[in-house]
Design a protein around this motif. Structure first.
Motif, PDB file in Angstrom:
ATOM      1  N   VAL A  33       0.853  -1.205   0.000  1.00 51.74           N
ATOM      2  CA  VAL A  33       0.000   0.000   0.000  1.00 51.74           C
ATOM      3  C   VAL A  33       0.882   1.247   0.000  1.00 51.74           C
ATOM      4  O   VAL A  33       0.602   2.225  -0.706  1.00 51.74           O
ATOM      5  CB  VAL A  33      -0.971   0.028   1.210  1.00 51.74           C
ATOM      6  N   ARG A  34       1.953   1.200   0.759  1.00 54.96           N
ATOM      7  CA  ARG A  34       2.866   2.369   0.784  1.00 54.96           C
ATOM      8  C   ARG A  34       3.417   2.635  -0.618  1.00 54.96           C
ATOM      9  O   ARG A  34       3.488   3.781  -1.065  1.00 54.96           O
ATOM     10  CB  ARG A  34       4.039   2.122   1.739  1.00 54.96           C
ATOM     11  N   GLU A  36       2.074   1.786  -3.436  1.00 53.93           N
ATOM     12  CA  GLU A  36       0.992   2.215  -4.334  1.00 53.93           C
ATOM     13  C   GLU A  36       0.639   3.697  -4.103  1.00 53.93           C
ATOM     14  O   GLU A  36       0.474   4.464  -5.030  1.00 53.93           O
ATOM     15  CB  GLU A  36      -0.232   1.326  -4.072  1.00 53.93           C
ATOM     16  N   LEU A  37       0.546   4.077  -2.849  1.00 51.97           N
ATOM     17  CA  LEU A  37       0.095   5.450  -2.546  1.00 51.97           C
ATOM     18  C   LEU A  37       1.224   6.479  -2.539  1.00 51.97           C
ATOM     19  O   LEU A  37       0.978   7.675  -2.698  1.00 51.97           O
ATOM     20  CB  LEU A  37      -0.639   5.480  -1.202  1.00 51.97           C
ATOM     21  N   LEU A  41       0.398   9.004   1.182  1.00 50.42           N
ATOM     22  CA  LEU A  41       0.214   8.396   2.504  1.00 50.42           C
ATOM     23  C   LEU A  41       1.357   8.801   3.434  1.00 50.42           C
ATOM     24  O   LEU A  41       2.524   8.742   3.039  1.00 50.42           O
ATOM     25  CB  LEU A  41       0.204   6.869   2.359  1.00 50.42           C
ATOM     26  N   GLU A 355      -5.383  -0.722   3.778  1.00 49.63           N
ATOM     27  CA  GLU A 355      -5.994  -1.348   2.594  1.00 49.63           C
ATOM     28  C   GLU A 355      -7.387  -0.788   2.351  1.00 49.63           C
ATOM     29  O   GLU A 355      -7.797  -0.618   1.202  1.00 49.63           O
ATOM     30  CB  GLU A 355      -6.019  -2.877   2.769  1.00 49.63           C
ATOM     31  N   ALA A 358      -6.839   2.522   0.644  1.00 50.57           N
ATOM     32  CA  ALA A 358      -6.439   2.331  -0.757  1.00 50.57           C
ATOM     33  C   ALA A 358      -7.634   1.888  -1.608  1.00 50.57           C
ATOM     34  O   ALA A 358      -7.724   2.222  -2.797  1.00 50.57           O
ATOM     35  CB  ALA A 358      -5.315   1.304  -0.834  1.00 50.57           C
TER      36      ALA A 358
END
Ligand code: 13P
Ligand code: SF4
Length: 387
Positions: A33-34, A36-37, A41, A355, A358
Motif C-alpha cells: 500500500v505504501r 501504491e500510494l 500516505l 488497505e 487504498a
C-alpha cells in the motif's frame, strides 16, 4: 513504482481476518500500500509504538514533533496515526486548518487511528463537563478572567477548545515550562494571568511549576469527584498559583523512589533519566528529565560506556537498548510499565486501515467537528509558537 498486484485480495470488512496473518505477510501488504500510494500516505509513529509498527512509520517523534509533522504535511491525502486518540485528533486539526485547506483547494487530509480503542487513560481523567463545572465553581471564588487554563496535549479536543476560548494554551512535555511562563505573561502581550489551571496531568504540572520556584503549598489539587471546590478550601484556592488537576499517567506513575535508590546502590555512576509524567519524588531524584524526544537525544549524544536507568514507556527503553549497544541502558522499574493503549496499534490494524483507504473505503477516521477544531487550533497554534 507501483507495487505488483496483491496475490490475495484483502479482506476489508473487519480486522479479524488480518489477525490470522503473520507479521511478514502483514508487513509485505502494508509495504504494497505504501508503494501504491507513495507520498499520498504519511504514516506517523509515536516513540512508544512497538518495533514492527515503528519500522513502517515514515516519521517518528514525540507528541510535539508529531504535531509539527502533521502541521507541516502538504502532499499527503491520508495520515495513518500510530499513536493514541488525542494525537490523531490533534493531527486532524493541524493538517486541516484553514490555511492548509486553502493551499489544497479545500481538500481535506483523512486522518485515521488504526484502532479506535487506542485511547489514553490520562486524557480520560478530565472530561469537558468536569472542567466546565470546575471553572464555574472557581468563578465564585476567584476572578477567572485572570486564571489561564493550560492543557497538556494528552487531552480531548473539547478541552483544547475550552482552553482556546479562555485565553489559554496547549503544552506538551517538551514545552510545558515555556507554556506556563507564557500563561503567567512572559510573552502573550501583557495578558498573563495571576494563576494557572493545569490539566489533566498533575505530575507534569507540579514538576514543571516546582522547577519555576512555585512551592507545593501554592498548588492545590482539584479532585473532580469531590462535590465542593475539588476538595479544597476557599483559602487554598485564593492563595494558589497553579491549580492542578487530579490526573496521572498510569504508566509513569509506576516508577518509584525506591527504584532510583536501588539502581544508584547497585550501579555506581548510573544516570537516572525520567519523563516528567513521573511522580514528584522520582522526578526530583532523577539526574535528568525530558520528553521522549529529549530522552532519546540525551542517550544518543552521550559518550560510549554511559550507564542509564530510564523511567518511561517500555518499548522506547527497549529500542534505546537495541540502538545503543555501546551504552548500558536499563529500565528503571522491576515491573513492566507499558502503555497498553498505544500497544493496541499493531500490524493487523494498520494493514486493515491502509488497505481500506487504498480501496476508497476509509475506516477509523478521526474528524474533529468544525467549532471544536477552530478553538482548539487557537490553543494549539500558541503551543507551536512557544518552545
Ligand atoms: P511525549 O511524547 O510528549 O514525550 O509524551 C509522552 C506520552 O505520554 C505520550 O502520550
Ligand atoms: Fe496516556 Fe500514559 Fe499512554 Fe501516554 S503513556 S498515552 S499519557 S496512558
Amino acid at each position: 513504482m507501483p507495487a505488483a498486484p496483491l496475490a490475495v485480495q484483502p479482506p476489508l470488512d473487519g480486522v479479524k481476518p488480518y489477525k490470522s496473518l503473520s507479521n511478514e505477510e502483514l508487513h509485505a501488504r502494508i509495504q504494497a500500500v505504501r508503494d501504491e500510494l507513495g507520498p499520498k500516505l504519511l504514516i506517523l509513529g509515536h516513540h512508544y509504538q512497538q518495533d514492527e509498527v515503528i519500522e513502517l512509520a515514515d516519521l517518528r517523534g514525540d507528541s510535539y514533533q508529531l504535531s509539527q509533522m502533521a502541521a507541516d504535511s502538504s502532499d499527503c491525502r491520508m495520515i495513518a496515526f500510530c499513536g493514541v486518540h488525542f494525537m490523531a485528533e490533534t493531527a486532524d486539526i493541524l493538517a486541516n486548518r484553514p490555511e492548509k485547506l486553502a493551499e489544497r483547494g479545500g481538500r481535506r487530509v483523512t486522518v485515521t487511528l488504526p484502532d479506535l480503542a487506542a485511547g489514553c487513560s490520562m486524557a480520560d481523567m478530565a472530561a469537558i463537563d468536569q472542567i466546565e463545572d470546575a471553572w464555574d465553581q472557581l468563578s465564585e471564588v476567584i476572578d477567572t478572567t485572570r486564571l489561564i487554563p493550560v492543557t497538556y496535549i494528552n487531552s480531548a479536543a473539547s478541552l483544547k477548545a475550552f482552553v482556546g476560548r479562555h485565553g489559554g494554551i496547549v503544552c506538551t512535555s517538551s514545552n510545558a515550562k515555556a507554556a506556563i511562563e507564557w500563561a503567567f505573561n512572559k510573552s502573550n502581550g501583557g495578558k498573563g494571568g495571576d494563576r494557572v489551571m493545569f490539566f489533566p496531568d498533575q505530575h507534569l504540572g507540579r514538576n514543571t511549576a516546582m522547577g519555576m520556584g512555585i512551592v507545593n503549598e501554592l498548588m492545590p489539587v482539584w479532585n473532580p469527584h469531590e462535590q465542593e471546590l475539588g476538595g479544597n478550601t476557599e483559602e487554598a484556592i485564593t492563595a494558589s498559583k497553579v491549580i492542578l488537576w487530579r490526573g496521572h499517567c498510569s504508566v509513569h506513575q509506576m516508577f518509584k523512589a525506591e527504584h532510583v535508590e536501588l539502581f544508584r546502590k547497585n550501579h555506581p555512576g548510573i544516570q537516572i533519566l525520567v519523563h516528567p509524567e513521573c511522580p514528584q519524588e522520582v522526578f526530583e531524584l532523577a539526574d535528568q528529565s525530558g520528553s521522549t524526544g529529549a530522552i532519546i537525544k540525551a542517550v544518543r549524544e552521550a559518550p560510549a560506556g554511559s550507564k542509564w536507568a530510564i523511567g518511561t514507556e517500555l518499548h522506547l527503553v527497549n529500542r534505546l537498548k537495541q540502538e545503543h549497544p555501546e551504552q548500558e541502558v536499563h529500565f528503571l522499574s522491576p515491573v513492566v510499565c507499558m502503555c497498553a493503549t498505544m500497544y493496541r496499534i499493531d500490524l493487523a490494524h494498520l494493514c486493515w486501515t491502509l488497505e481500506n483507504f487504498a480501496a476508497g473505503t476509509p475506516i477509523n477516521v478521526i474528524e474533529v467537528d468544525e467549532e471544536t477544531a477552530r478553538w482548539s487550533l487557537v490553543a494549539l497554534e500558541r503551543m507551536l509558537e512557544v518552545k
